[in-house]
Design a protein around this motif. Structure first.
Motif, PDB file in Angstrom:
ATOM      1  N   LYS A  16       0.837  -1.208   0.000  1.00 22.47           N
ATOM      2  CA  LYS A  16       0.000   0.000   0.000  1.00 22.47           C
ATOM      3  C   LYS A  16       0.874   1.261   0.000  1.00 22.47           C
ATOM      4  O   LYS A  16       0.585   2.221  -0.709  1.00 22.47           O
ATOM      5  CB  LYS A  16      -0.927  -0.009   1.211  1.00 22.47           C
ATOM      6  CG  LYS A  16      -1.997   1.046   1.153  1.00 22.47           C
ATOM      7  CD  LYS A  16      -3.098   0.723   2.152  1.00 22.47           C
ATOM      8  CE  LYS A  16      -4.219   1.712   2.123  1.00 22.47           C
ATOM      9  NZ  LYS A  16      -5.031   1.674   0.927  1.00 22.47           N
ATOM     10  N   LYS A  74       0.766   3.978  -2.996  1.00 22.14           N
ATOM     11  CA  LYS A  74       0.383   5.365  -2.702  1.00 22.14           C
ATOM     12  C   LYS A  74       1.525   6.329  -3.033  1.00 22.14           C
ATOM     13  O   LYS A  74       1.305   7.369  -3.650  1.00 22.14           O
ATOM     14  CB  LYS A  74      -0.010   5.481  -1.237  1.00 22.14           C
ATOM     15  CG  LYS A  74      -0.613   6.817  -0.860  1.00 22.14           C
ATOM     16  CD  LYS A  74      -1.981   7.033  -1.435  1.00 22.14           C
ATOM     17  CE  LYS A  74      -3.012   6.275  -0.677  1.00 22.14           C
ATOM     18  NZ  LYS A  74      -4.384   6.640  -1.009  1.00 22.14           N
ATOM     19  N   LEU A 132      -4.460  12.479  -1.469  1.00 23.38           N
ATOM     20  CA  LEU A 132      -3.518  11.361  -1.454  1.00 23.38           C
ATOM     21  C   LEU A 132      -2.470  11.551  -0.373  1.00 23.38           C
ATOM     22  O   LEU A 132      -2.124  10.625   0.362  1.00 23.38           O
ATOM     23  CB  LEU A 132      -2.814  11.218  -2.813  1.00 23.38           C
ATOM     24  CG  LEU A 132      -3.611  10.629  -3.957  1.00 23.38           C
ATOM     25  CD1 LEU A 132      -2.846  10.780  -5.268  1.00 23.38           C
ATOM     26  CD2 LEU A 132      -3.894   9.159  -3.685  1.00 23.38           C
TER      27      LEU A 132
END
Length: 188
Positions: free
Chosen positions: A146, A150, A184
């Motif tokens: 992850k 990201k 984000l």
């Protein structure tokens, strides 16, 4: 910066400098100084003490690596400790300054080696520190994947000229013009 480190009182010159360079009044500077001296009687805040204090804000996650990045930015003279002047100037920028100043401060945090650009590895390092701070170990399935996903997503969106590095100009432009990038970066 170090001249304030061992003082038990602030000189009028110190108060004047801090009121001119922060949003705080003379009384607020003195109040901050009193609190800082109570928490740091030596007048110096070391990395271990900083991490211990900061981790109280994120008890469920591992904030140590993120704190190391924040400490690096606060310690402007790079002497391994944060004195009161460094502390108050950093608090001012990170909490009450203009959006532009906050973004410039954020850029410095992502620019881990201080060379004026952000690399993919630096992005991954800071994004990883933020994720580890937010989530308990094992709480997110495949945390490393992850983090990689990201950080790659953020990097790609910010590297507008696709040269493999993010300049401060690209960083500021991306953050101010693209709401998705801000989401984000905040882990949404």
């Amino acid at each position: 910066m170090g001249s304030l480190a061992s003082k038990s009182k602030l000189s009028p010159e110190d108060v004047s400098f801090l009121t001119e360079n922060t949003q705080y009044s003379s009384q607020e500077v003195l109040d901050w100084f009193s609190t800082f001296k109570r928490d740091c009687p030596s007048g110096k805040l070391g990395p271990d003490q900083f991490i211990k204090m900061y981790s109280k804000f994120f008890p469920s996650g591992n904030s140590e690596s993120f704190c190391e990045h924040v400490f690096r930015i606060f310690d402007t003279d790079k002497n391994g400790v944060i004195d009161f002047k460094e502390f108050l100037l950093a608090i001012d920028v990170s909490s009450g300054s203009t959006p532009q100043k906050k973004l410039e401060w954020a850029f410095k945090m992502y620019d881990v080696n201080g060379n004026g650009v952000i690399t993919r590895d630096e992005m991954k390092e800071v994004v990883g520190a933020m994720f580890k701070m937010q989530f308990k170990q094992g709480a997110v399935k495949d945390l490393q994947a992850k983090i990689a996903e990201k950080s790659a997503q953020i990097f790609s969106a910010m590297d507008s000229n696709k040269d493999g590095i993010i300049t401060q100009e690209e960083f500021l432009m991306a953050c101010t013009q693209d709401r998705q990038i801000m989401e984000l970066m905040s882990g949404k």
